[in-house]
Design a protein around this motif. Structure first.
Motif, PDB file in Angstrom:
ATOM      1  N   ALA A  78       0.844  -1.193   0.000  1.00  0.00           N
ATOM      2  CA  ALA A  78       0.000   0.000   0.000  1.00  0.00           C
ATOM      3  C   ALA A  78       0.878   1.241   0.000  1.00  0.00           C
ATOM      4  O   ALA A  78       1.952   1.266   0.619  1.00  0.00           O
ATOM      5  CB  ALA A  78      -0.934   0.012   1.200  1.00  0.00           C
ATOM      6  N   LEU A  79       0.409   2.270  -0.691  1.00  0.00           N
ATOM      7  CA  LEU A  79       1.020   3.599  -0.657  1.00  0.00           C
ATOM      8  C   LEU A  79       0.241   4.448   0.329  1.00  0.00           C
ATOM      9  O   LEU A  79      -0.994   4.427   0.334  1.00  0.00           O
ATOM     10  CB  LEU A  79       0.973   4.246  -2.042  1.00  0.00           C
ATOM     11  N   GLY A  80       0.961   5.194   1.174  1.00  0.00           N
ATOM     12  CA  GLY A  80       0.249   6.049   2.104  1.00  0.00           C
ATOM     13  C   GLY A  80       1.168   6.917   2.924  1.00  0.00           C
ATOM     14  O   GLY A  80       2.385   6.983   2.683  1.00  0.00           O
ATOM     15  N   PHE A  81       0.587   7.603   3.893  1.00  0.00           N
ATOM     16  CA  PHE A  81       1.333   8.468   4.804  1.00  0.00           C
ATOM     17  C   PHE A  81       1.960   7.597   5.895  1.00  0.00           C
ATOM     18  O   PHE A  81       1.265   6.842   6.578  1.00  0.00           O
ATOM     19  CB  PHE A  81       0.407   9.500   5.450  1.00  0.00           C
ATOM     20  N   LEU A  82       3.265   7.732   6.084  1.00  0.00           N
ATOM     21  CA  LEU A  82       4.001   6.914   7.047  1.00  0.00           C
ATOM     22  C   LEU A  82       4.606   7.797   8.130  1.00  0.00           C
ATOM     23  O   LEU A  82       5.200   8.839   7.832  1.00  0.00           O
ATOM     24  CB  LEU A  82       5.116   6.132   6.353  1.00  0.00           C
ATOM     25  N   ARG A  83       4.486   7.349   9.365  1.00  0.00           N
ATOM     26  CA  ARG A  83       5.116   8.036  10.495  1.00  0.00           C
ATOM     27  C   ARG A  83       6.506   7.449  10.711  1.00  0.00           C
ATOM     28  O   ARG A  83       6.657   6.241  10.894  1.00  0.00           O
ATOM     29  CB  ARG A  83       4.267   7.851  11.744  1.00  0.00           C
ATOM     30  N   VAL A  84       7.541   8.310  10.692  1.00  0.00           N
ATOM     31  CA  VAL A  84       8.915   7.851  10.859  1.00  0.00           C
ATOM     32  C   VAL A  84       9.573   8.626  11.998  1.00  0.00           C
ATOM     33  O   VAL A  84       9.253   9.794  12.240  1.00  0.00           O
ATOM     34  CB  VAL A  84       9.732   8.022   9.559  1.00  0.00           C
ATOM     35  N   ASN A  85      10.485   7.942  12.671  1.00  0.00           N
ATOM     36  CA  ASN A  85      11.223   8.549  13.791  1.00  0.00           C
ATOM     37  C   ASN A  85      10.287   9.200  14.805  1.00  0.00           C
ATOM     38  O   ASN A  85      10.596  10.257  15.361  1.00  0.00           O
ATOM     39  CB  ASN A  85      12.239   9.574  13.284  1.00  0.00           C
ATOM     40  N   ALA A  86       9.129   8.602  14.988  1.00  0.00           N
ATOM     41  CA  ALA A  86       8.142   8.987  16.000  1.00  0.00           C
ATOM     42  C   ALA A  86       7.407  10.285  15.699  1.00  0.00           C
ATOM     43  O   ALA A  86       6.238  10.440  16.068  1.00  0.00           O
ATOM     44  CB  ALA A  86       8.799   9.090  17.386  1.00  0.00           C
TER      45      ALA A  86
END
Length: 507
Positions: free
Chosen positions: A58-66
């Motif tokens: 899936a393509l989407g908005f990802l949360r990285v490094n909190a």
């Protein structure tokens, strides 16, 4: 059609239990012109927007490094990002962001009214293939105007070609994997603050054997690809590969999704997805010795094999790394290393000399024959792009580094190193540089007095310690390469008597 969409949504929700139902509901299988989706920061980790036909990716908005927001293609069963946009200036996770498509795929921070990332293409639709390849397609020729397989981030997957026109980067862009004409290598990237004063540094290299196919000069670019039978192949054209780098499962009949990732520590590893165990199984590791990794000890440090313990080339540390780094040694300040040493007014660097060290990547460094260690040092000292040199008294080879000293390992007494360290005045921002340099001189003078007072006692201690070491259990012996290192991270390397600063620092 409705049942198929419902199945996709079930997979998304089952794989990402924390994703809200309304976010999953917008995960479609094609984006057309005029599409827009607003980011909802209330979701925990991932907000899907576009799905592949099988619902595996899936393509989407990802949360990285909190706290940060990115656009990513996820492998849903593992929640692992196979591709990330990695904007140059990412937004916070709770920012009012949106993803839109009107010919170009664009990630926007609506509150700041700025584009965070765009594909830079012009097409009619966006699709996510069952291979995890995100494509912008056009109804006219050529059909594919942009694809994520041509713009990888840290990972390539099975069937994806990595060419010399692209590279793999760690998310912090400290390390990179690139292709040459008949090889591929891993590199330490210059920090953004270096302003051209630091070169890239290759720390690992694999050259094609060319056993089944020859690489022809001018015959086109080379590329590598992860193959389903468990190996990385290098090609110049389709057909027999010019080189095969086997994984642990090479020709073992393992049929699974495979990936190769340049990880945050700078190592290159391959994995396959174990559907029964629901995990990524490690299948290949490029670098197995910790001292061969630039992330193990960092700049201005020495790694002691085989334990991988670290020691500083010169000064003590605060536990986070060698003190020289905080003085700008890892790229602080721009330009070359021309000018006077740091002990003089307006100086650019200090000089540190250290015995019993050598570069772990010396086979990849430029070298010359030199009659002596002094001559080797002089050649580096007068070279504005040279950050350090190491001389081998046994072979007469003089190795040069055009980047701040890294990848240094403990060696025998025949190896002599000379290193330039950015002065605090050059690396600091704003005023007060001269005061900082003066402070360093006073501190070094105090250290010198202390060392002279303790020299006799320390020498006796070393003799006693060597005798104890000779009788100790073999598992606790450090050996000659250790030169008396105490256990624990970032200790001073050996005796202060083997660390010499430039004469301008000795008052």
């Amino acid at each position: 059609m409705g049942g198929r969409c419902f199945a996709v949504l079930c997979v998304v929700l089952a794989s990402l239990g924390g994703v809200a139902a309304d976010a999953a509901a917008v995960a479609v299988q094609e984006l057309r012109r005029g599409f827009s989706a607003a980011h909802d920061g209330s979701n925990s980790q991932f907000e899907p927007v576009l799905s592949d036909p099988a619902g595996v990716f899936a393509l989407g908005f990802l949360r990285v490094n909190a706290t940060m927001l990115d656009l990513a293609v996820l492998h849903l069963p593992s929640s692992f990002p196979l591709w990330r946009a990695i904007p140059d200036r990412p937004a916070q996770w709770f920012a009012r962001a949106s993803l839109s498509f009107d010919g170009d795929l664009v990630l926007t921070d609506r509150a700041a009214n700025k584009v965070l990332w765009s594909a830079g293409a012009a097409g009619d639709r966006v699709v996510l293939l069952s291979t995890s390849n995100l494509q912008i397609q056009s109804g006219s020729s050529p059909g594919v105007v942009w694809q994520s397989f041509d713009r990888p981030s840290e990972t390539i997957v099975q069937g994806q070609n990595l060419t010399s026109a692209a590279a793999l980067y760690t998310s912090d862009r400290r390390f990179a994997m690139r292709l040459g004409t008949n090889y591929f290598g891993l590199y330490i990237e210059p920090p953004p603050s270096s302003s051209g004063g630091v070169a890239v540094a290759m720390y690992w290299k694999h050259t094609a054997l060319e056993a089944k196919a020859q690489i022809v000069a001018g015959g086109g670019p080379t590329y590598v690809r992860v193959e389903p039978d468990g190996y990385l192949a290098m090609y110049q054209k389709e057909g027999p590969p010019a080189d095969v780098l086997p994984f642990d499962t090479f020709n073992h009949g393992v049929k699974a999704i495979r990936r190769m990732t340049l990880e945050a520590d700078g190592n290159l590893r391959a994995y396959y997805w174990d559907r029964n165990g629901s995990r990524w199984v490690l299948d290949y590791t490029a670098i197995t010795d910790p001292c061969d990794l630039p992330s193990t000890c960092g700049a201005y440090a020495v790694c002691v094999p085989p334990s991988g313990r670290c020691a500083c080339l010169a000064n003590a540390t605060d536990g986070s790394g060698c003190a020289a780094v905080s003085g700008g040694g890892e790229g602080g300040g721009g330009g070359g290393l021309c000018g006077r040493t740091g002990g003089e007014v307006g100086g650019l660097y200090w000089e540190v000399r250290r015995q019993r060290v050598e570069p772990a990547n010396k086979e990849l460094l430029p070298f010359e024959h030199s009659p002596s260690a002094a001559d080797c040092e002089a050649r580096c000292a007068r070279n504005c792009s040279c950050w350090g040199s190491v001389y081998n008294n046994g072979t007469g080879y003089c190795y040069f580094m055009d980047y701040p000293a890294q990848m240094m390992v403990a060696a025998d007494e025949r190896k002599v190193g000379y290193f330039k360290v950015r002065s605090l005045e050059e690396a600091g921002s704003g005023g007060g540089g001269g005061g900082r340099v003066a402070g360093v001189k006073v501190a070094l003078l105090a250290v010198g007095v202390t060392v002279l007072a303790a020299a006799a006692a320390f020498g006796a201690y070393r003799v006693w310690k060597k005798r104890c070491r000779a009788a100790a259990d073999a598992s606790r012996q450090v050996g000659a390469d250790d030169d008396g290192l105490s256990p624990g991270p970032y200790k001073n390397l050996g005796s202060f008597s083997s660390v010499e600063l430039s004469s301008s620092f000795r008052g």
